[in-house]
Design an enzyme around this catalytic site. Structure first.
Site, PDB file in Angstrom:
ATOM      1  N   ASP A 470       0.888  -1.176  -0.079  1.00  0.00           N
ATOM      2  CA  ASP A 470       0.304   0.102   0.394  1.00  0.00           C
ATOM      3  C   ASP A 470       0.914   1.298   0.435  1.00  0.00           C
ATOM      4  OD1 ASP A 470      -2.452  -1.306   0.428  1.00  0.00           O
ATOM      5  OD2 ASP A 470      -3.096  -0.983   1.843  1.00  0.00           O
ATOM      6  N   THR A 472      -0.014   4.680   1.944  1.00  0.00           N
ATOM      7  CA  THR A 472      -0.570   5.516   2.883  1.00  0.00           C
ATOM      8  C   THR A 472      -0.740   4.440   4.099  1.00  0.00           C
ATOM      9  OG1 THR A 472      -2.313   6.069   1.058  1.00  0.00           O
ATOM     10  CG2 THR A 472      -2.256   6.849   4.181  1.00  0.00           C
ATOM     11  N   ASP A 792      -4.527  -2.781   4.579  1.00  0.00           N
ATOM     12  CA  ASP A 792      -5.165  -2.656   5.896  1.00  0.00           C
ATOM     13  C   ASP A 792      -6.668  -2.566   5.769  1.00  0.00           C
ATOM     14  OD1 ASP A 792      -5.674  -0.272   4.040  1.00  0.00           O
ATOM     15  OD2 ASP A 792      -4.235   1.292   5.586  1.00  0.00           O
ATOM     16  N   ASP A 796      -9.327  -5.672   1.973  1.00  0.00           N
ATOM     17  CA  ASP A 796      -7.673  -6.260   1.855  1.00  0.00           C
ATOM     18  C   ASP A 796      -7.137  -8.148   2.098  1.00  0.00           C
ATOM     19  OD1 ASP A 796      -6.782  -3.589   0.452  1.00  0.00           O
ATOM     20  OD2 ASP A 796      -6.178  -3.324   2.523  1.00  0.00           O
TER      21      ASP A 796
END
Length: 1194
Positions: A470, A472, A792, A796
């Site tokens: 990811d 972020t 997160d 996912d």
């Protein structure tokens, strides 16, 4: 659409929490209430309590303020309603583990041999000492020596006891560590509740009945409850019901919330109505446990009746008397009792393909075991033949009855020698080495911010070839700040001053941001003076609230004026909407809706924009394109995430719109402001990515952000390098390229895209799953890719489960993501993944070091025992000495070599891959090279030692002769060479400096020193039990000198270039594609490791008499019962997802529905107690809480 909340009682009922007296409702009432669903539940609440408020009053709690938090009140609730804790399954006792360790076949053979040897040593036949029995009795000088015959048997038993205790202790500590890990995961799980009007987070186990819990997207519900206020709430109940559709929850239709289910959308508050064993999950757990205990009793009862009949059956079948060891007698009785008893086996979560290392090790162990068995059988046969020919043919003696016990003693001695050859040959230290190495790594990885949930994930990580990360929070700091804004037709490059914005615009902007965000998102003052303010909740919302504060306004008074209860309707953020909207009802009966979301998406729905005067003006598509070009793209190219804030008014005269029709509602918006939010790259990330690329690992970024932002960040991180031909694409384009006209994903199309893909922007969780599955299933490259994924969000989950190793974020991650993962990153930092790679490679290398050392010992010991026995009729290394060598080699060496700390140089090579052999050419060169040195020395000493050292020869001694100096020197030199070779074994890639970093490993140093001291004690004081006699200082110095020669010889070997030695074989390959092709298994089915199949095949032949009958009955019955189960409950395939993160429990329906294959009748061979959700295989996936994304296993 009525307001989705309840009227509040006048006054506050927190004070009532202190009242004495019972609650107005019993545990049983609440249990019965929670067993109802939807409309039934609603009517039951109305009939019994009036409404949810009535229930709250009876539970002495307030829907707004929550409980008082008074310890006396909480304790009272604990006693009355129970604690929110499900007791774990009882751990195995130490004695049970000792019993299990005793089941080892080689140890049993040794015990039997030792007992026979003991018995015979006490039996003195009349006239047995006469000359008539030949050389047998000669040479026994005194009576005391003859009496000492029992010592060997006793010493073997003693050694067996040591081995068993060490194994049991290791298993016990392993189990303890595993449980510690589980409880650590549980303690880390916290939940948000309201107490005394304050929103606080408490550990899940402290939740009590009557608590008001706040629930939001991504939560795993820790207890049963009833909804008292909800916004657009959808729950995935598949873990309890097997239904994959998400269930909408609302006050009017279905307010029942169940523990163990996942919040997939929305937010709300619930009053907790049942905890622990009284919750729905707890009730199912209790049923499972009760079932377990009954089965154990039944099986015990059946045990008494069963075995004898079965033994007879086995005999009549093939005329072989079988001593049935690995097939426990419960299995045998199963066939008769199958109709009445359905044994509840210990259910493991559906088996995935074994991890790479385990597969290779099992295969290697089988090969070595077979070789050892052949060698030991040969040794025994040659010894017996030699003895028989020599005694009866050469010396021409006849067999006399009084000599029989003495001859038998000889045969027992030969048998013991044979068994010890087998014991030394079989590397039973392998599982131990793997376990120690993994357990040690897992413990140390905690310090590197990796909480490993499944042991084998840490080893799989060493083989990783791709990481899909990811953006972020993982690559960036997840501390977002607004740095640019476009408002009133002006583009500000920094946050504007309040007076630069028109007051009307400022008012609507501040209101929109304050109200249209989760009320749990806040900005708190810094913990330390001079620190940064603390961001709590959603980081993007924190950035917007931060902007409100920078504009010298405050969001809290606005929220106090409009509490959550007054929000008329909330469309929460989700991955398909990519926006969030909140509707308020105005005093005149009209409505106002505030929206915010990804700028391209929200701007498409805007038809007006606030101009320089703060008045709405028409906003046409061409204006939008110009704005994208002039404002949004420049922001994105600076690596900023762009968010658009907008609003819409619904006039009262138009009547109430249909809130369910989202497309109509989220339209005709008026744009207030577009902001650019910066999330700086973590300073350590670029360096970590360079390390990954050097280590042969491709890093890909998968993000929901827009493509320009993603590209800018990828360049800053070093994922994209200037001048390289890599792809950056959006989810939409990705799907167009990989799907055919019917919309199905085609592997060939995907194979053209993924090798060059580095950034996937604006991607949905489904895209992430598709990409991961595509890379894993791809056959474009020679070796199968091993993929790690970070995630997160709740969505996912499927990608994390599909990946070989799933990393969940410890801070930002939802419970659902953590549940699906293998490793939790406690600091959410990408550089921790690189540490995991290092540890994974280190585990692999540690095992290889141990193997290199172990196999050198095996080769030498087996050849010495075999040739010695053939030439001198006696093994130069006695049974007890062999067991001591085995103990050094197995237990102590595995401890020393498996605890080597990792070093940076591990990241300088490419991943080994799935088919790379465990034993490389270089290692084979080392093994054979050292074996040549050791054998030369040993045989020189064996046949010329007496002349070199000027001592008596130890060859051809009679049965109970005292230990000789000659053979003691042979034994001592052998051990010294192993000790110094242990230092050589620290390096497996042909490095010269074997001492490098030796001081960093205190365990290694202490093991080598400890072994040396023990060896001195054994030689000097071991005496008869160890067949040793004390040596002089000179002799000791020679032994040590020869040992040190190992180090010099090692230098010589490493000087020989490996590439010239083409004849050297490699060993311990992974399973190749060709082998799998014959027995392709359906992807959903349970995969069984091929090496394990080979092992089981041997077992099945071994017990074929019994197995034929048994497996046929078993399969027929299982097939029959599974058909019934299949017909009754087609949805019964999903597991109760998380009994507070306990992986052992699966609903009975799932277990019955699993058809055991014939191979499964053998014992499971699985040295690791991991609930492996992700061994490095994409094989059969565990039934998950996402049935729509995983194929069913039947």
């Amino acid at each position: 659409m009525a307001n989705n909340t309840t009227e509040h009682p006048p006054g506050n009922s927190v004070a009532e929490g202190n009242h004495d007296g019972d609650f107005g409702v019993t545990v049983m009432d609440l249990r019965e209430l929670m067993e109802l669903r939807s409309a039934e539940g609603v009517s039951k609440i109305q009939d019994t309590h009036g409404d949810v408020q009535g229930l709250c009053r009876r539970l002495k709690t307030s829907a707004i303020e929550g409980l008082s938090g008074n310890p006396v009140d909480l304790e009272k609730r604990h006693t009355y309603f129970g604690k929110n804790f499900i007791p774990p399954k009882k751990a195995k006792t130490f004695l049970a583990l000792v019993w299990e360790a005793l089941q080892d076949v080689t140890l049993i053979i040794l015990e039997i041999a030792a007992i026979i040897s003991l018995g015979l040593s006490f039996y003195h036949p009349p006239g047995g000492d006469s000359e008539a029995c030949g050389q047998v009795a000669g040479g026994v000088e005194d009576e005391g020596e003859a009496q000492a015959g029992w010592i060997e048997g006793a010493a073997i038993l003693f050694s067996v006891a040591i081995v068993v205790l060490v194994t049991a202790f290791n298993d016990w500590s392993k189990e303890k560590q595993f449980r510690g890990l589980q409880s650590r995961i549980e303690q880390e799980q916290k939940f948000t509740v309201i107490r005394k009007g304050q929103v606080i987070q408490i550990p899940v186990s402290e939740i009590v009945v009557g608590d008001i819990a706040q629930i939001k997207y991504g939560d795993l519900l820790p207890a049963d409850g009833i909804l008292i206020q909800g916004n657009d709430l959808k729950i995935d109940e598949s873990s309890l019901t097997g239904e994959s559709d998400q269930v909408r929850k609302s006050m009017e239709k279905d307010p029942m919330l169940l523990s163990g289910t996942h919040v997939m959308e929305g937010s709300g508050r619930m009053v907790v109505s049942a905890v622990g064993l009284n919750s729905q999950t707890g009730i199912i757990f209790t049923l499972l446990c009760a079932g377990d205990n009954e089965e154990v009793k039944k099986v015990k009862k059946s045990k008494k009746q069963g075995p004898s009949e079965n033994r007879n059956k086995a005999k009549t079948q093939d005329g072989i008397a079988l001593e049935i060891q690995p097939l426990k007698s419960e299995e045998a009785t199963e066939s008769e009792e199958k109709e009445e008893v359905k044994p509840v086996k210990k259910v493991n979560v559906t088996k995935k393909e074994k991890s790479v290392l385990q597969g290779k090790l099992t295969k290697l162990a089988v090969q070595i075991g077979k070789a050892g068995l052949i060698m030991s059988a040969l040794t025994v046969i040659i010894l017996i033949l030699y003895f028989v020919i020599d005694t009866f043919a050469v010396q021409g003696r006849s067999w006399m009855s009084e000599c029989t016990p003495i001859y038998i003693q000889y045969f027992v001695k030969f048998f013991i020698i044979g068994v010890t050859v087998l014991v030394v040959a079989v590397p039973e230290g392998l599982p131990l080495a793997v376990t120690i190495s993994l357990a040690y790594s897992v413990k140390k990885m905690m310090k590197d911010n990796n909480l490993v949930r499944h042991l084998d994930a840490c080893e799989t990580m060493g083989n990783a070839t791709a990481i899909c990360s990811d953006k972020t929070g993982t690559l960036t700091m997840n501390r977002m700040t607004v740095v640019q804004a476009y408002v009133n037709d002006t583009h500000f490059k920094t946050v504007p001053e309040p007076d630069a914005i028109k007051p009307e615009t400022l008012e609507v902007m501040v209101n929109s941001i304050s109200i249209n965000s989760a009320y749990t998102t806040k900005i708190l003052p810094p913990e330390k003076e001079g620190g940064l303010p603390r961001h709590v909740g959603n980081k993007t919302e924190c950035a917007l609230l931060g902007m409100v504060l920078q504009l010298k306004r405050d969001y809290q008074p606005i929220r106090d004026e409009v509490p959550e209860e007054k929000l008329y309707k909330v469309y929460t953020f989700n991955s398909s909407r990519k926006s969030m909207s909140t509707v308020l009802k105005n005093a005149d009966g009209g409505f106002r809706m505030y929206s915010k979301g990804a700028s391209e998406i929200v701007l498409r729905k805007c038809s007006r924009i606030l101009d320089t005067q703060g008045q709405p003006r028409i906003f046409k598509p061409k204006d939008r394109d110009e704005m994208v070009r002039k404002v949004i793209e420049p922001m994105a190219c600076d690596g900023l995430r762009t968010i658009c804030v907008a609003y819409r008014d619904f006039p009262a005269e138009a009547g109430e719109p249909n809130w369910e029709n989202e497309n109509e509602i989220l339209n005709e918006l008026t744009c207030i402001v577009v902001v650019g939010i910066e999330d700086p790259v973590r300073p350590e990330v670029p360096d970590a990515i360079v390390k990954c690329q050097r280590a042969g690992i491709t890093v890909r970024m998968v993000t929901g952000d827009n493509i320009n932002t993603a590209r800018a960040i990828a360049i800053k991180c070093g994922i994209l390098l200037p001048g390289e031909d890599f792809l950056c694409m959006e989810g939409k384009e990705f799907n167009q390229q990989i799907r055919n006209d019917q919309g199905e994903v085609e592997q060939e199309r995907l194979d053209k895209v993924w090798p060059k893909l580095r950034v996937l922007a604006r991607s949905s969780p489904t895209d992430k799953h598709t990409l991961v599955k595509g890379i894993i299933d791809s056959t474009v490259l020679e070796t199968r890719q091993v993929v790690a994924v970070t995630g997160d969000g709740t969505n996912d989950g499927p990608a994390l489960k599909k990946a070989d190793v799933g990393f969940a974020m410890g801070i930002a991650g939802t419970d659902v993501a953590k549940e699906a993962s293998d490793i939790i990153l406690t600091d959410d930092n990408f550089s921790s993944i690189v540490k995991a790679v290092m540890w994974g490679r280190n585990v692999y290398d540690s095992i290889s070091k141990f193997l290199q050392f172990q196999l050198t010992v095996n080769v030498v010991a087996v050849i010495v025992a075999f040739t010695g026995a053939c030439i001198t009729q006696d093994s130069p290394l006695k049974a007890v000495q062999m067991l001591w060598v085995n103990l050094i080699m197995d237990t102590l060496a595995s401890l020393a070599l498996a605890t080597e700390p990792p070093c940076e140089s591990l990241l300088l090579r490419k991943p080994y891959g799935r088919n790379k052999p465990l034993i490389s050419r270089t290692m084979m060169k080392n093994i054979l090279g050292h074996a040549v040195y050791q054998l030369t020395i040993i045989f020189t000493l064996l046949f010329a030692g007496e002349t070199i050292f000027n001592i008596d020869s130890g060859r051809n001694t009679p049965l109970h002769a005292p230990p000789s100096e000659h053979y003691t020197i042979v034994f001592n030199v052998f051990v010294m060479m192993q000790l110094f070779n242990e230092i050589n074994a620290r390096k497996i890639h042909g490095e010269r400096n074997v001492f490098e970093g030796i001081y960093k490993n205190p365990i290694f140093c202490s093991v080598v020193l400890g072994t040396f001291i023990l060896q001195i004690v054994i030689v000097q004081f071991g005496g008869k039990p160890f067949s040793c006699t004390a040596l002089t200082i000179d002799q000791w110095l020679w032994c040590v000198f020869i040992g040190v020669g190992e180090l010099l010889w090692g230098q010589l070997i490493s000087a020989i270039p490996t590439h010239h030695l083409k004849f050297l074989m490699e060993a311990g390959h992974g399973t190749t594609k060709e082998e799998i092709k014959d027995e392709e298994l359906a992807e959903g089915a349970d995969e069984i490791d091929h090496a394990e199949m080979e092992l089981r095949r041997g077992q099945i032949l071994w017990f074929r008499g019994l197995n034929r009958i048994q497996t046929q009955i078993k399969v027929v019955n299982a097939f029959r019962s599974s058909l019934h189960v299949g017909l009754e409950s087609p949805e019964s395939r999903s597991s109760i997802h998380s009994f507070m993160a306990h992986p052992e429990f699966v609903p009975q329906s799932e277990e019955e529905a699993r058809i055991p294959t014939i191979e499964e009748s053998g014992d499971e061979i699985d040295p690791l107690p991991s609930a492996s959700s992700s061994g490095a295989g994409g094989g059969g996936e565990p039934p998950s809480a996402f049935p729509h994304s995983c194929e069913s296993s039947i």
